[in-house]
Design a protein around this motif. Structure first.
Motif, PDB file in Angstrom:
ATOM      1  N   ILE A 161       0.852  -1.183   0.000  1.00  0.00           N
ATOM      2  CA  ILE A 161       0.000   0.000   0.000  1.00  0.00           C
ATOM      3  C   ILE A 161       0.890   1.236   0.000  1.00  0.00           C
ATOM      4  O   ILE A 161       1.744   1.387   0.869  1.00  0.00           O
ATOM      5  N   PRO A 162       0.713   2.131  -0.953  1.00  0.00           N
ATOM      6  CA  PRO A 162       1.541   3.349  -0.993  1.00  0.00           C
ATOM      7  C   PRO A 162       1.355   4.180   0.272  1.00  0.00           C
ATOM      8  O   PRO A 162       0.309   4.131   0.914  1.00  0.00           O
ATOM      9  N   SER A 163       2.352   4.961   0.602  1.00  0.00           N
ATOM     10  CA  SER A 163       2.226   5.834   1.772  1.00  0.00           C
ATOM     11  C   SER A 163       1.240   6.962   1.466  1.00  0.00           C
ATOM     12  O   SER A 163       1.022   7.318   0.311  1.00  0.00           O
ATOM     13  N   GLY A 164       0.654   7.508   2.514  1.00  0.00           N
ATOM     14  CA  GLY A 164      -0.302   8.591   2.337  1.00  0.00           C
ATOM     15  C   GLY A 164      -1.620   8.149   1.737  1.00  0.00           C
ATOM     16  O   GLY A 164      -2.319   8.935   1.104  1.00  0.00           O
ATOM     17  N   VAL A 165      -1.973   6.872   1.949  1.00  0.00           N
ATOM     18  CA  VAL A 165      -3.190   6.316   1.345  1.00  0.00           C
ATOM     19  C   VAL A 165      -4.051   5.635   2.404  1.00  0.00           C
ATOM     20  O   VAL A 165      -3.551   4.910   3.259  1.00  0.00           O
ATOM     21  N   PHE A 166      -5.362   5.891   2.357  1.00  0.00           N
ATOM     22  CA  PHE A 166      -6.321   5.156   3.177  1.00  0.00           C
ATOM     23  C   PHE A 166      -6.778   3.913   2.418  1.00  0.00           C
ATOM     24  O   PHE A 166      -6.911   3.946   1.188  1.00  0.00           O
ATOM     25  N   VAL A 167      -7.035   2.836   3.142  1.00  0.00           N
ATOM     26  CA  VAL A 167      -7.635   1.633   2.565  1.00  0.00           C
ATOM     27  C   VAL A 167      -9.043   1.525   3.133  1.00  0.00           C
ATOM     28  O   VAL A 167      -9.229   1.312   4.323  1.00  0.00           O
ATOM     29  N   GLU A 168     -10.059   1.706   2.272  1.00  0.00           N
ATOM     30  CA  GLU A 168     -11.435   1.753   2.732  1.00  0.00           C
ATOM     31  C   GLU A 168     -12.292   0.656   2.106  1.00  0.00           C
ATOM     32  O   GLU A 168     -11.945   0.088   1.072  1.00  0.00           O
ATOM     33  N   LYS A 169     -13.403   0.374   2.737  1.00  0.00           N
ATOM     34  CA  LYS A 169     -14.282  -0.712   2.302  1.00  0.00           C
ATOM     35  C   LYS A 169     -15.485  -0.172   1.547  1.00  0.00           C
ATOM     36  O   LYS A 169     -16.078   0.837   1.936  1.00  0.00           O
ATOM     37  N   VAL A 170     -15.857  -0.849   0.460  1.00  0.00           N
ATOM     38  CA  VAL A 170     -17.039  -0.482  -0.315  1.00  0.00           C
ATOM     39  C   VAL A 170     -18.285  -0.859   0.487  1.00  0.00           C
ATOM     40  O   VAL A 170     -18.421  -1.996   0.954  1.00  0.00           O
ATOM     41  N   ILE A 171     -19.199   0.100   0.649  1.00  0.00           N
ATOM     42  CA  ILE A 171     -20.432  -0.136   1.397  1.00  0.00           C
ATOM     43  C   ILE A 171     -21.587  -0.489   0.473  1.00  0.00           C
ATOM     44  O   ILE A 171     -22.367  -1.397   0.735  1.00  0.00           O
ATOM     45  N   SER A 172     -21.710   0.247  -0.636  1.00  0.00           N
ATOM     46  CA  SER A 172     -22.805  -0.002  -1.578  1.00  0.00           C
ATOM     47  C   SER A 172     -22.402   0.430  -2.975  1.00  0.00           C
ATOM     48  O   SER A 172     -21.527   1.289  -3.146  1.00  0.00           O
ATOM     49  N   VAL A 173     -23.067  -0.164  -3.978  1.00  0.00           N
ATOM     50  CA  VAL A 173     -22.833   0.181  -5.379  1.00  0.00           C
ATOM     51  C   VAL A 173     -24.189   0.218  -6.078  1.00  0.00           C
ATOM     52  O   VAL A 173     -25.024  -0.669  -5.874  1.00  0.00           O
ATOM     53  N   GLU A 174     -24.423   1.244  -6.890  1.00  0.00           N
ATOM     54  CA  GLU A 174     -25.663   1.325  -7.668  1.00  0.00           C
ATOM     55  C   GLU A 174     -25.338   1.719  -9.100  1.00  0.00           C
ATOM     56  O   GLU A 174     -24.692   2.738  -9.334  1.00  0.00           O
ATOM     57  N   HIS A 175     -25.789   0.914 -10.060  1.00  0.00           N
ATOM     58  CA  HIS A 175     -25.546   1.193 -11.471  1.00  0.00           C
ATOM     59  C   HIS A 175     -26.788   1.853 -12.065  1.00  0.00           C
ATOM     60  O   HIS A 175     -27.905   1.352 -11.924  1.00  0.00           O
ATOM     61  N   TYR A 176     -26.586   2.980 -12.756  1.00  0.00           N
ATOM     62  CA  TYR A 176     -27.694   3.723 -13.353  1.00  0.00           C
ATOM     63  C   TYR A 176     -27.883   3.383 -14.826  1.00  0.00           C
ATOM     64  O   TYR A 176     -29.003   3.243 -15.299  1.00  0.00           O
ATOM     65  N   THR A 177     -26.786   3.307 -15.557  1.00  0.00           N
ATOM     66  CA  THR A 177     -26.823   2.949 -16.975  1.00  0.00           C
ATOM     67  C   THR A 177     -25.609   2.069 -17.250  1.00  0.00           C
ATOM     68  O   THR A 177     -24.845   1.751 -16.333  1.00  0.00           O
ATOM     69  N   ASP A 178     -25.411   1.726 -18.501  1.00  0.00           N
ATOM     70  CA  ASP A 178     -24.228   0.948 -18.876  1.00  0.00           C
ATOM     71  C   ASP A 178     -22.945   1.760 -18.714  1.00  0.00           C
ATOM     72  O   ASP A 178     -21.851   1.206 -18.785  1.00  0.00           O
ATOM     73  N   GLU A 179     -23.089   3.064 -18.499  1.00  0.00           N
ATOM     74  CA  GLU A 179     -21.910   3.925 -18.424  1.00  0.00           C
ATOM     75  C   GLU A 179     -21.786   4.712 -17.125  1.00  0.00           C
ATOM     76  O   GLU A 179     -20.804   5.410 -16.924  1.00  0.00           O
ATOM     77  N   LEU A 180     -22.783   4.615 -16.233  1.00  0.00           N
ATOM     78  CA  LEU A 180     -22.763   5.418 -15.017  1.00  0.00           C
ATOM     79  C   LEU A 180     -23.087   4.584 -13.780  1.00  0.00           C
ATOM     80  O   LEU A 180     -24.000   3.764 -13.803  1.00  0.00           O
ATOM     81  N   PHE A 181     -22.359   4.820 -12.701  1.00  0.00           N
ATOM     82  CA  PHE A 181     -22.655   4.151 -11.432  1.00  0.00           C
ATOM     83  C   PHE A 181     -22.151   5.006 -10.274  1.00  0.00           C
ATOM     84  O   PHE A 181     -21.300   5.878 -10.442  1.00  0.00           O
ATOM     85  N   LYS A 182     -22.726   4.761  -9.099  1.00  0.00           N
ATOM     86  CA  LYS A 182     -22.232   5.418  -7.890  1.00  0.00           C
ATOM     87  C   LYS A 182     -21.814   4.352  -6.901  1.00  0.00           C
ATOM     88  O   LYS A 182     -22.297   3.212  -6.942  1.00  0.00           O
TER      89      LYS A 182
END
Length: 270
Positions: free
Chosen positions: A15-36
């Motif tokens: 893991i590079p220095s100065g980096v947080f390692v975080e966990k994905v909580i949720s994913v939502e896909h809106y179209t074939d090209e967009l997601f949050k």
């Protein structure tokens, strides 16, 4: 081949220095090209609504990082991001396949010019966005400080298709019932336009500005440096054209160390 960054994968690469390692909580896909997606927020992480951070994945000896505006406000206990899916993109071809529980890397220093502090006081704040350029404004319209500084907030969002507007439309609807900023929602207006499909409002936002149709549709005066302030986030062409349009109305570009009547986020392209 499917790709996922499982929690156990994190030990495979340094893991590079100065980096947080975080966990994905949720994913939502809106179209074939967009997601949050939403990730955990480090307890020590502080940012101003509208700023961006560098995001990466623990999938290489030297992970690729890209600038992502934080779509959640600075008071949120989680961090939200709104992303495009780039075929064969060095980061997004993998990022678009993340699932809850996977790991995401985030550099520790946020930055950016789309912050309230970079603008002079005014009456009306315009937020001009295309595509995923709505992300920093998703943060700002959920921040009470924005409504304390401006009487009226107008968020414009231009996309190619109607389906691509859904993230912003859902967000604005949710804000109306938000316990923290819902009481200010009366000062928020949302103007959507599309360029490749039939819709109530059609055309590039700059064309709608220059023709005056934007102001007629919203029943507001033409932009004036006396009362109006603006922020711009979107594609490079959109940034250039919107900047020229605002300068034509008499506005001047500002920065964190030199607040003025409009600001542009050049680190972001979407």
């Amino acid at each position: 081949m499917s790709y996922a960054v499982q929690t156990s994968d994190i030990s495979k690469f340094p893991i590079p220095s100065g980096v947080f390692v975080e966990k994905v909580i949720s994913v939502e896909h809106y179209t074939d090209e967009l997601f949050k997606f939403r990730i955990t927020r480090p307890a020590s992480f502080r940012f101003r609504s509208g700023e961006f951070v560098m995001i990466g994945l623990p999938n290489a000896e030297k992970p690729v990082f890209r600038a992502y505006s934080i779509a959640s406000p600075n008071w949120d206990e989680e961090l939200e991001f709104f992303s495009i899916k780039v075929p064969n993109g060095p980061l997004t071809e993998h990022l678009q396949k993340i699932k809850p529980g996977d790991q995401v890397l985030m550099r520790k220093k946020p930055t950016g010019t789309l912050v309230n502090d970079a603008l002079l006081p005014g009456k009306r704040l315009w937020m001009f966005s295309t595509g995923t350029g709505i992300a920093p404004f998703a943060s700002l319209i959920r921040d009470p400080e924005t409504y304390e500084k401006f009487e009226e907030v107008i968020l414009t969002h231009t996309c190619r298709t109607v389906a691509e507007l859904k993230y912003g439309q859902d967000l604005v609807e949710q804000i109306k019932h938000d316990p923290l900023v819902g009481e200010f929602a009366g000062g928020l207006r949302h103007y959507c336009s599309v360029t490749r499909e039939d819709y109530e409002f059609q055309g590039r936002i700059t064309d709608l500005m220059v023709s005056g149709k934007l102001f007629d549709d919203l029943d507001v005066p033409i932009i004036s440096p006396k009362v109006d302030r603006a922020m711009i986030c979107g594609s490079m062409d959109m940034l250039k054209d919107t900047k020229e349009a605002l300068e034509g109305f008499g506005l001047n570009e500002g920065a964190n160390n030199r607040p003025d009547t409009f600001v542009v986020e050049r680190a972001f392209v979407g």
